[in-house]
Design a protein around this motif. Structure first.
Motif, PDB file in Angstrom:
ATOM      1  N   LEU B 226       2.760   2.816   3.012  1.00 12.30           N
ATOM      2  CA  LEU B 226       1.774   3.466   2.151  1.00 12.30           C
ATOM      3  C   LEU B 226       1.539   4.891   2.634  1.00 12.30           C
ATOM      4  O   LEU B 226       1.536   5.159   3.836  1.00 12.30           O
ATOM      5  N   THR B 227       1.354   5.794   1.670  1.00 10.50           N
ATOM      6  CA  THR B 227       1.115   7.201   2.018  1.00 10.50           C
ATOM      7  C   THR B 227      -0.234   7.648   1.451  1.00 10.50           C
ATOM      8  O   THR B 227      -0.948   6.846   0.848  1.00 10.50           O
ATOM      9  N   GLU B 228      -0.525   8.942   1.642  1.00  5.95           N
ATOM     10  CA  GLU B 228      -1.837   9.457   1.207  1.00  5.95           C
ATOM     11  C   GLU B 228      -2.115   9.152  -0.263  1.00  5.95           C
ATOM     12  O   GLU B 228      -3.228   8.802  -0.620  1.00  5.95           O
ATOM     13  N   LYS B 229      -1.091   9.295  -1.110  1.00  5.01           N
ATOM     14  CA  LYS B 229      -1.328   9.117  -2.541  1.00  5.01           C
ATOM     15  C   LYS B 229      -1.622   7.647  -2.905  1.00  5.01           C
ATOM     16  O   LYS B 229      -2.124   7.372  -3.988  1.00  5.01           O
ATOM     17  N   ASP B 230      -1.316   6.750  -1.990  1.00  2.00           N
ATOM     18  CA  ASP B 230      -1.578   5.330  -2.250  1.00  2.00           C
ATOM     19  C   ASP B 230      -2.982   4.900  -1.792  1.00  2.00           C
ATOM     20  O   ASP B 230      -3.373   3.744  -1.993  1.00  2.00           O
ATOM     21  N   ILE B 231      -3.708   5.828  -1.164  1.00  2.31           N
ATOM     22  CA  ILE B 231      -5.022   5.459  -0.597  1.00  2.31           C
ATOM     23  C   ILE B 231      -5.970   4.856  -1.651  1.00  2.31           C
ATOM     24  O   ILE B 231      -6.604   3.834  -1.379  1.00  2.31           O
ATOM     25  N   PRO B 232      -6.072   5.438  -2.864  1.00  2.00           N
ATOM     26  CA  PRO B 232      -6.993   4.813  -3.845  1.00  2.00           C
ATOM     27  C   PRO B 232      -6.649   3.344  -4.128  1.00  2.00           C
ATOM     28  O   PRO B 232      -7.544   2.498  -4.222  1.00  2.00           O
ATOM     29  N   PHE B 233      -5.361   3.039  -4.229  1.00  2.00           N
ATOM     30  CA  PHE B 233      -4.951   1.649  -4.486  1.00  2.00           C
ATOM     31  C   PHE B 233      -5.255   0.764  -3.271  1.00  2.00           C
ATOM     32  O   PHE B 233      -5.695  -0.373  -3.418  1.00  2.00           O
TER      33      PHE B 233
END
Lengths: 74, 426
Positions: B226-233
């Motif tokens: 998981l990366t920064e852009k996946d944080i909301p999920f």
């Protein structure tokens, strides 16, 4: 002691020795790799780490006291 | 027409969001459900048997606290791409690094033993000998990881997480008093804040937020990629997990509260298997469900705890340490995973092993690590050069620090109460 026994002892000893040396070297390597903490040591960080150390010392004192009471009641 | 198009657009967006969420979900739900491990289920069952529905409100309050802590782990893992053990070494140096790693290894091993105690006790309800349970669990846990794919491992473990919901139908079978449950949502102490109720509150906190969760969650976020852009999920995933953990805990309390609680003082039970034994005679399905749930809880706990240690060791010692690796590619990682399982299982089988002492000792060792791990987490989350725009905001710090202070104080008091029980029992 037969020659085979002697040889077996030496190889076991050296195996343990080699494993021990390998692990010691690895631990030294890890210590060197992380020897400079990357976190900026601001006063807040220093105080937090000091409080943590004191907290752990307190816990150790409590555990030692518990051990003492258990042993002395026996 | 416009309304239809608008609805269809929103529907498509939702489906896209949901499919992305389902692909990225996993670590948050797994860590939270595994938090309801054998010790957790026993604590909730004992709380229900002792106080009925009266402490359900408290367990609901623990959900947001667990979410706040785990959400920080998600951000730290996704941004730094490092597990918690490696992050501590890197940021705080070898002293705190070794302290955390050794403490974690020791604590996880003891907790693993307590999971095996729970699993063998649960299977004893069905007459399965402990040795068979231990052998089958070790084989099952080897099979779960040996295919070398994180995705497969995660989906298999999510199946076991689903089985944790067995407490909900089992409780509904009993037709509990929903009016009384509704009233239990309002915080109250029916007999006042007695030392005994305080002990149970602390036990519930101790079981809801455990040190291994921080290490496991961060490492699993990294292993999943998981990366920064996946944080909301990943946040949603953690939120779902915290809802899940609270629901299961509340239903276990309702179950034992309905069947075993006798007002005004309730009854004392030693473990959840004892509750299952007591129930299975009069309610065979419910008793069986309690035992199956306890086994499943122990299994999930064992999976996550042994992985938390193996990941941490792999990160620090530089071994290949991904579930995406095959056994031949990460031999040390899997050897540590299997060895810890086999040794912990063997300890449970030793006649006369001090298992009760070990179970109690886990709580004491946990408070030597939990405050340090939580303080490190807050300090790391405040490093701008490390976290960038994902560092803690002022509000997040206020919430995080309040929760951490509460957890540290209460879990320390709990450890003291375990060491000196006369302080909290009349």
């Amino acid at each position: 002691m037969s020659v085979e026994d002697n040889y077996s002892d030496q190889s076991e000893g050296s195996l343990i020795g080699r494993t021990f040396n390998r692990w010691t070297a690895k631990i030294k390597e890890i210590n060197e790799k992380y020897s400079q903490p990357r976190l900026k040591m601001t006063p807040l960080v220093k105080v937090s780490l000091l409080v943590l150390r004191l907290y752990l010392i307190l816990l150790v004192i409590i555990l030692v006291y518990k051990f003492y009471t258990v042993v002395s009641f026996r | 027409m416009q309304l239809g198009a608008n609805f269809f657009y929103k529907y498509r967006r939702f489906v896209k969001w949901l499919s992305l969420y389902l692909a990225l979900a996993g670590p948050g739900i797994i860590v939270m459900v595994a938090d309801n491990d054998a010790g957790g289920i026993t604590t909730y069952a004992a709380t229900g048997a002792k106080f009925g529905f009266n402490l359900i409100w408290f367990i609901i309050l623990l959900g947001p606290a667990a979410f706040a802590v785990q959400e920080m782990c998600v951000r730290l893992g996704a941004v730094t791409k490092r597990g918690h053990a490696e992050a501590i070494f890197d940021a705080f140096g070898p002293f705190w690094g070794w302290f955390s790693l050794i403490d974690l290894g020791f604590l996880d091993f003891l907790t693993l033993i307590s999971e095996f105690v729970g699993m063998t006790a649960a299977m004893s309800v069905f007459g399965v000998p402990p040795v068979i349970t231990v052998i089958c669990v070790c084989i099952l846990m080897l099979l779960i990881v040996m295919h070398g794919r994180y995705w497969t491992w995660e989906k298999l473990v999510l199946l076991f997480c689903g089985l944790n919901l067995i407490y909900i139908p089992a409780t509904l079978l009993l037709h509990p008093d929903f009016g009384a449950i509704e009233r239990a949502f309002v915080p109250s102490f029916p007999n006042g804040l007695t030392p005994e109720i305080f002990f149970f509150l602390m036990a519930n906190i101790g079981t809801t937020i455990a040190p291994w969760m921080l290490f496991f969650h961060q490492s699993s976020v990294v292993d999943k990629g998981l990366t920064e852009k996946d944080i909301p999920f990943a946040r949603w995933d953690t939120l779902m997990g915290s809802v899940f953990v609270v629901c299961v805990a509340a239903f276990v309390m309702i179950l034992t509260g309905t069947l075993l609680y006798k007002p005004p003082n309730g009854i004392d039970i030693g473990n959840a298997a004892q509750a299952a034994h007591a129930i299975i005679g009069s309610y065979p399905l419910v008793g069986a469900a309690l035992a199956i749930g306890l086994f499943d809880a122990g299994l999930l706990g064992a999976i996550c705890i042994s992985l938390a240690s193996s990941w941490a060791m792999g990160e620090v010692f530089g071994w290949a340490h991904s579930i995406n690796n095959k056994i031949s590619e990460a031999p040390m990682f899997y050897a540590f995973y299997i060895l810890s399982l086999v040794i912990a299982g063997t300890v449970v089988l030793i006649p006369g092993a001090p298992l009760v002492l070990i179970t109690l000792f886990v709580q004491v060792i946990a408070v030597t690590l939990l405050p340090a791990a939580l303080v490190f987490l807050i300090l790391l989350l405040n490093q701008e050069e490390l976290m960038g725009k994902y560092k803690n905001t002022f509000i997040q710090n206020v919430i995080g620090l309040s929760i951490v202070t509460m957890i540290v104080v209460l879990s320390t008091l709990y450890a003291i109460s375990v060491l000196f029980p006369e302080m909290f029992h009349q």
